[in-house]
Design a protein around this motif. Structure first.
Motif, PDB file in Angstrom:
ATOM      1  N   VAL A  35       1.160  -1.076   0.280  1.00 52.17           N
ATOM      2  CA  VAL A  35       0.228  -0.101  -0.158  1.00 52.17           C
ATOM      3  C   VAL A  35       0.535   1.620  -0.254  1.00 52.17           C
ATOM      4  O   VAL A  35       2.062   1.438   0.347  1.00 52.17           O
ATOM      5  CB  VAL A  35      -0.763  -0.015   1.094  1.00 52.17           C
ATOM      6  N   ARG A  36       0.673   2.003  -1.008  1.00 53.24           N
ATOM      7  CA  ARG A  36       1.782   3.834  -1.169  1.00 53.24           C
ATOM      8  C   ARG A  36       0.559   4.544  -1.315  1.00 53.24           C
ATOM      9  O   ARG A  36      -0.209   4.329  -2.412  1.00 53.24           O
ATOM     10  CB  ARG A  36       2.870   3.676  -1.856  1.00 53.24           C
ATOM     11  N   ARG A  37       0.920   5.380  -0.430  1.00 51.34           N
ATOM     12  CA  ARG A  37       0.232   7.076  -1.018  1.00 51.34           C
ATOM     13  C   ARG A  37       0.305   7.469  -2.175  1.00 51.34           C
ATOM     14  O   ARG A  37       1.762   7.377  -2.925  1.00 51.34           O
ATOM     15  CB  ARG A  37       0.327   7.702  -0.083  1.00 51.34           C
ATOM     16  N   LEU A  38      -0.090   8.165  -3.138  1.00 50.84           N
ATOM     17  CA  LEU A  38       0.083   8.726  -4.427  1.00 50.84           C
ATOM     18  C   LEU A  38       0.268   9.835  -4.207  1.00 50.84           C
ATOM     19  O   LEU A  38      -0.586  10.605  -3.508  1.00 50.84           O
ATOM     20  CB  LEU A  38      -0.502   7.937  -5.383  1.00 50.84           C
ATOM     21  N   PRO A  39       1.320  10.142  -4.894  1.00 48.84           N
ATOM     22  CA  PRO A  39       1.031  12.136  -4.831  1.00 48.84           C
ATOM     23  C   PRO A  39       0.641  12.717  -5.353  1.00 48.84           C
ATOM     24  O   PRO A  39       0.245  11.878  -6.317  1.00 48.84           O
ATOM     25  CB  PRO A  39       2.532  12.078  -5.204  1.00 48.84           C
ATOM     26  N   SER A  40      -0.093  13.948  -4.870  1.00 52.82           N
ATOM     27  CA  SER A  40      -1.494  13.669  -5.591  1.00 52.82           C
ATOM     28  C   SER A  40      -1.431  15.577  -5.336  1.00 52.82           C
ATOM     29  O   SER A  40      -0.909  16.227  -4.828  1.00 52.82           O
ATOM     30  CB  SER A  40      -2.657  13.606  -5.389  1.00 52.82           C
ATOM     31  N   PRO A  41      -1.748  16.267  -6.675  1.00 52.78           N
ATOM     32  CA  PRO A  41      -1.646  18.269  -6.627  1.00 52.78           C
ATOM     33  C   PRO A  41      -2.622  18.262  -6.147  1.00 52.78           C
ATOM     34  O   PRO A  41      -3.033  19.473  -5.739  1.00 52.78           O
ATOM     35  CB  PRO A  41      -1.520  18.271  -7.826  1.00 52.78           C
ATOM     36  N   GLY A  42      -4.056  17.444  -6.061  1.00 55.65           N
ATOM     37  CA  GLY A  42      -4.650  17.481  -5.459  1.00 55.65           C
ATOM     38  C   GLY A  42      -5.434  18.055  -4.051  1.00 55.65           C
ATOM     39  O   GLY A  42      -4.064  17.355  -3.716  1.00 55.65           O
ATOM     40  N   THR A  43      -6.572  18.598  -3.257  1.00 52.68           N
ATOM     41  CA  THR A  43      -6.266  18.877  -1.818  1.00 52.68           C
ATOM     42  C   THR A  43      -7.676  18.790  -2.258  1.00 52.68           C
ATOM     43  O   THR A  43      -7.670  18.726  -0.566  1.00 52.68           O
ATOM     44  CB  THR A  43      -6.136  20.677  -2.003  1.00 52.68           C
ATOM     45  N   VAL A  44      -7.737  17.753  -1.988  1.00 53.36           N
ATOM     46  CA  VAL A  44      -9.701  17.672  -1.900  1.00 53.36           C
ATOM     47  C   VAL A  44      -9.888  15.573  -1.149  1.00 53.36           C
ATOM     48  O   VAL A  44      -9.958  15.461  -0.546  1.00 53.36           O
ATOM     49  CB  VAL A  44     -10.435  17.581  -2.887  1.00 53.36           C
ATOM     50  N   ASN A  45      -8.892  14.687  -1.945  1.00 49.55           N
ATOM     51  CA  ASN A  45      -8.745  13.506  -1.396  1.00 49.55           C
ATOM     52  C   ASN A  45      -6.840  12.941  -1.068  1.00 49.55           C
ATOM     53  O   ASN A  45      -6.317  13.539  -2.201  1.00 49.55           O
ATOM     54  CB  ASN A  45      -8.980  12.407  -2.320  1.00 49.55           C
ATOM     55  N   ALA A  46      -7.088  12.384  -0.363  1.00 51.57           N
ATOM     56  CA  ALA A  46      -5.887  11.560  -0.610  1.00 51.57           C
ATOM     57  C   ALA A  46      -5.607  10.073  -1.104  1.00 51.57           C
ATOM     58  O   ALA A  46      -6.777   9.207  -0.663  1.00 51.57           O
ATOM     59  CB  ALA A  46      -5.422  11.028   1.145  1.00 51.57           C
ATOM     60  N   LEU A  47      -4.650   9.834  -1.539  1.00 47.77           N
ATOM     61  CA  LEU A  47      -5.338   7.999  -2.839  1.00 47.77           C
ATOM     62  C   LEU A  47      -3.845   7.114  -2.339  1.00 47.77           C
ATOM     63  O   LEU A  47      -2.886   8.024  -2.300  1.00 47.77           O
ATOM     64  CB  LEU A  47      -4.945   8.671  -3.696  1.00 47.77           C
TER      65      LEU A  47
END
Length: 107
Positions: A35-47
């Motif tokens: 399980v790994r956190r995906l880097p995301s420029p979004g500010t609404v969800n942690a993926l």
């Protein structure tokens, strides 16, 4: 490590180890999968990527179960008509003591 930069008043903080524990409890068959956190420029969800074919989406603001269920329904409708493979909800989970928002696992 959380990986989340707080950008909103009331934003939820999600530690990686908590995400792994919640995912394992929700889908025991994923125990042992990476399980790994995906880097995301979004500010609404942690993926979080679960193995090679699943992703967990944790809203960073408290979100009611009904709203996450509706999103899952819309994903299914889109997948039915999409000419390319589209994600589908595998499980929608309610908020709990550990995480104060409903969340989803999708394929």
């Amino acid at each position: 490590m959380t990986g989340d930069t707080l950008m909103h008043d009331g934003q939820l903080v999600l530690e990686d180890r908590l995400a792994v524990a919640l995912i394992s409890a929700a889908l025991p068959e994923t125990a042992g999968m990476p399980v790994r956190r995906l880097p995301s420029p979004g500010t609404v969800n942690a993926l979080f990527r679960i193995g090679d074919s699943l992703v967990a989406r944790f809203p960073l603001m408290p979100t009611p179960l009904a709203e996450v269920r509706e999103e899952a329904e819309r994903m299914a409708e889109f997948a039915e008509v999409s000419p390319v493979p589209a994600p589908r909800s595998v499980r929608v989970l309610d908020a709990g003591r550990e995480y104060a928002s409903a969340w989803m696992i999708a394929s």
